[in-house]
Write an enzyme that holds these catalytic residues in place. Structure first.
Site, PDB file in Angstrom:
ATOM      1  N   CYS A   1       1.668   1.968  11.280  1.00 12.96           N
ATOM      2  CA  CYS A   1       2.724   2.813  10.709  1.00 12.96           C
ATOM      3  C   CYS A   1       3.038   4.035  11.559  1.00 12.96           C
ATOM      4  O   CYS A   1       3.945   4.794  11.244  1.00 12.96           O
ATOM      5  CB  CYS A   1       2.344   3.240   9.293  1.00 12.96           C
TER       6      CYS A   1
ATOM      7  N   THR B   1      12.546  -6.871 -10.182  1.00 15.09           N
ATOM      8  CA  THR B   1      11.958  -8.107 -10.687  1.00 15.09           C
ATOM      9  C   THR B   1      10.596  -8.348 -10.056  1.00 15.09           C
ATOM     10  O   THR B   1      10.424  -8.224  -8.843  1.00 15.09           O
ATOM     11  CB  THR B   1      12.891  -9.300 -10.378  1.00 15.09           C
TER      12      THR B   1
ATOM     13  N   GLN C   1      -7.756  -0.696   3.443  1.00 16.60           N
ATOM     14  CA  GLN C   1      -8.553  -1.212   4.557  1.00 16.60           C
ATOM     15  C   GLN C   1      -9.905  -1.775   4.140  1.00 16.60           C
ATOM     16  O   GLN C   1     -10.591  -2.381   4.959  1.00 16.60           O
ATOM     17  CB  GLN C   1      -8.753  -0.113   5.601  1.00 16.60           C
TER      18      GLN C   1
ATOM     19  N   HIS D   1      -1.413  -8.224   2.557  1.00 22.65           N
ATOM     20  CA  HIS D   1      -1.442  -8.777   3.913  1.00 22.65           C
ATOM     21  C   HIS D   1      -2.640  -8.310   4.729  1.00 22.65           C
ATOM     22  O   HIS D   1      -2.858  -8.789   5.839  1.00 22.65           O
ATOM     23  CB  HIS D   1      -0.138  -8.469   4.660  1.00 22.65           C
TER      24      HIS D   1
ATOM     25  N   GLY E   1       0.787  -1.223   0.000  1.00 23.06           N
ATOM     26  CA  GLY E   1       0.000   0.000   0.000  1.00 23.06           C
ATOM     27  C   GLY E   1       0.821   1.276   0.000  1.00 23.06           C
ATOM     28  O   GLY E   1       0.485   2.243  -0.691  1.00 23.06           O
TER      29      GLY E   1
END
Length: 373
Positions: free
Chosen positions: A320, A235, A177, A199, A69
């Protein structure tokens, strides 16, 4: 330890984990390589792109895979701004946006962009009237989260989009979210870009996706990038993308069942905590799996540590910003300041959460309230 921090991160779905290992061991080629082994990896990558686009109800040409995100928000905003020329340098956003949005906009301020931030109203939503009042002739972008990570309110993006289309303003939305918790097809059709992160819905960490309307002609942020049509360098992580896609499909197949499950859990928590009603503030939520609340006069970090001591993992807000000793951005957006803003805690449910554990958590918080107030 009983886990109540699913809004921060979910465990990897077992089927998604098995697919990850299979893709990493059997389809290990670089998807950009021209030989057959590379082509096999490319087929997996493009099938995942199609599946994610199908879940969003959009053209797969607009899907780009990212590391999650935060990177997705950064790259999407820069892509949108690169698609417009000489139209202005004013951006409107919300006070309670994810830190990746705020840090991206802070960088843009250094490039002479001006940013107006909007608070929430009492219900935890952006006021449309305030948003209209913030717009200027040189406004080129509005970036608003779809779902708030701390109290679970969903913003009125349909109304915002209508305003943007009328005034020729681009619209980005952080949907991290809400993807996997609600059907965001209606949102994908009306925004110019959005972000998701694996996740948050039982996919792997370190993988996500961005959707950008294919008609927009954007410029790569990294000039020499070749992967993902130049959207990002590095990659492509095909095993993680395939695993995320499996998790996303499973989340969408069970949306209604999970929603009902979370409503039952939320009601059980609130009913168990009801004897202490006068000692806490619980905030409105449009996402039943997320509960944001304050215990009056008790710092949230202390409540979190006490819950941890009794075997419950909860949060004091967005992962965060935890540990920065700063009040929750959502509380500030709601006009809650000083010591009261630091009282905030977040409880979030997952598909493994059961009613008995929810009641035990509520009883534990009730004991903390009795001891501390």
């Amino acid at each position: 330890m009983k886990y109540f921090d699913y809004a921060a991160s979910c465990p990897l779905d077992k089927e998604a984990a098995q697919v990850y290992v299979q893709a990493a061991t059997d389809y290990y080629g670089n998807s950009s390589s021209l030989h057959d082994i590379g082509s096999q990896a490319l087929d997996l990558l493009e099938n995942s792109r199609y599946e994610i686009a199908n879940l969003l109800g959009v053209d797969k040409a607009g899907i780009y895979f990212t590391s999650g995100g935060s990177e997705g928000n950064f790259l999407a905003i820069h892509a949108l701004l690169s698609s417009i020329k000489n139209k202005g340098k004013h951006i409107v956003t919300g006070m309670a946006e994810h830190s990746s949005i705020h840090s991206t906009l802070e960088k843009l301020r250094q490039e002479d962009y001006e940013v107006t931030t909007l608070p929430f109203d009492a219900s935890g939503h952006i006021s449309i009237n305030q948003l209209i009042g913030a717009l200027r002739e040189d406004t080129v972008l509005i970036t608003l989260q779809h779902g708030n990570s701390e109290i679970g309110t969903i913003q009125p993006l349909e109304e915002v989009s209508a305003i943007c289309k009328e005034k020729g303003i681009l619209l980005h939305s952080d949907c991290v979210q809400t993807f996997g918790k609600t059907d965001i097809k209606p949102i994908a059709r009306i925004v110019d870009s959005l972000t998701i992160s694996g996740h948050k819905f039982y996919g792997p960490k370190g993988i996500g996706a961005v959707y950008i309307q294919p008609h927009l002609q954007w410029m790569p942020y990294h000039p020499s990038a070749t992967h993902e049509k130049g959207f990002r360098p590095g990659t492509v992580n095909v095993p993680a993308i395939v695993a995320m896609t499996i998790a996303a499909k499973k989340a969408y197949e069970n949306l209604d069942n999970y929603h009902k499950h979370y409503e039952i859990l939320r009601n059980a928590f609130i009913n168990t905590l009801e004897p202490h009603l006068l000692n806490f503030v619980m905030y409105n939520s449009d996402i039943p799996s997320t509960i944001g609340m304050r215990i009056k006069g008790v710092e949230g970090q202390m409540v979190m540590l006490e819950c941890n001591r009794f075997g419950f993992a909860i949060s004091t807000g967005s992962a965060c910003q935890v540990g920065q000793q700063t009040p929750s951005k959502t509380m500030l957006a709601l006009g809650v300041e000083d010591k009261s803003a630091k009282e905030f805690i977040r409880i979030s449910f997952g598909r493994e959460t059961n009613v008995e554990d929810v009641r035990e958590l509520a009883l534990t918080i009730g004991r903390i309230i009795q001891e501390q107030t």
